[in-house]
Design an enzyme around this catalytic site. Sequence first.
Site, PDB file in Angstrom:
ATOM      1  N   ASP A   8       1.407  -1.220   0.007  1.00  0.00           N
ATOM      2  CA  ASP A   8      -0.357   0.084   0.131  1.00  0.00           C
ATOM      3  C   ASP A   8       0.984   1.648   0.272  1.00  0.00           C
ATOM      4  O   ASP A   8       1.829   1.454  -0.107  1.00  0.00           O
ATOM      5  CB  ASP A   8      -1.350  -0.062   1.180  1.00  0.00           C
ATOM      6  N   CYS A  65       2.873  -3.144   3.939  1.00  0.00           N
ATOM      7  CA  CYS A  65       2.570  -2.243   4.641  1.00  0.00           C
ATOM      8  C   CYS A  65       2.421  -1.783   5.425  1.00  0.00           C
ATOM      9  O   CYS A  65       4.137  -1.656   6.153  1.00  0.00           O
ATOM     10  CB  CYS A  65       0.975  -2.776   4.632  1.00  0.00           C
ATOM     11  N   HIS A 133       7.163 -31.150   9.187  1.00  0.00           N
ATOM     12  CA  HIS A 133       6.356 -30.332   8.695  1.00  0.00           C
ATOM     13  C   HIS A 133       5.456 -30.110   7.469  1.00  0.00           C
ATOM     14  O   HIS A 133       4.403 -29.441   7.815  1.00  0.00           O
ATOM     15  CB  HIS A 133       7.462 -29.172   8.251  1.00  0.00           C
TER      16      HIS A 133
HETATM   17  C1  RB5 Z   1      -2.485   2.455   6.537  1.00  0.00           C
HETATM   18  O1  RB5 Z   1      -1.852   3.291   7.333  1.00  0.00           O
HETATM   19  C2  RB5 Z   1      -2.197   1.307   7.603  1.00  0.00           C
HETATM   20  O2  RB5 Z   1      -3.457   0.741   8.729  1.00  0.00           O
HETATM   21  C3  RB5 Z   1      -1.084   0.054   6.834  1.00  0.00           C
HETATM   22  O3  RB5 Z   1      -0.543  -0.087   5.961  1.00  0.00           O
HETATM   23  C4  RB5 Z   1      -0.915  -1.245   7.198  1.00  0.00           C
HETATM   24  O4  RB5 Z   1       0.213  -0.918   8.440  1.00  0.00           O
HETATM   25  C5  RB5 Z   1      -2.360  -2.141   8.222  1.00  0.00           C
HETATM   26  O5  RB5 Z   1      -1.796  -3.034   8.522  1.00  0.00           O
END
Ligand code: RB5
Length: 147
Positions: A8, A65, A133
């Site tokens: 993201d 993210c 595993h």
């Molecule tokens: C974005 O602000 C943030 O919520 C996202 O990058 C992530 O950390 C979510 O798990």
Amino acid sequence: MKIGFGSDHAGFELKEFLRKHLEEAGYECVDYGTFSEDRVDYPDYGRIVGEKVASKEVDKGVLVCGTGIGISLAANKVKGVRAAVCSESYSAAMAAKHNNANIIAVGARVVGDEVAKLIVDTFLNSEFEGGRHADRVAKIDKIEENN
Ligand code: RB5
């Protein structure tokens, strides 16, 4: 080995850094976005990379993210995906060796660039050990099948 990337906006810069690093290391890299720091929703990128890994269009995935958590949760909803969020390299090795993880996720707000690089390198250079595993991972698959 073909690696699919997704992030993201919070993970964009680190995703770019890791993709360039793996390209330089000789991996074939496919970037599924995001392609800027404009605000987006992490489930969209966890989902697309999860689907590409599950359909074997790419061999493994790298997700970024803010924490690595949301994007890995989304990817793990795709059948056949085992995404592991890691903040250090021991867990990254175990995710491959014991859990046969097919996606590694990192948090851009949690780890620095060099630690993230070590995590991803360790994950890609570690192999599933199979044996006991494999039996355990098969039990995870059974949960997906509801039996
Ligand atoms: C974005 O602000 C943030 O919520 C996202 O990058 C992530 O950390 C979510 O798990």
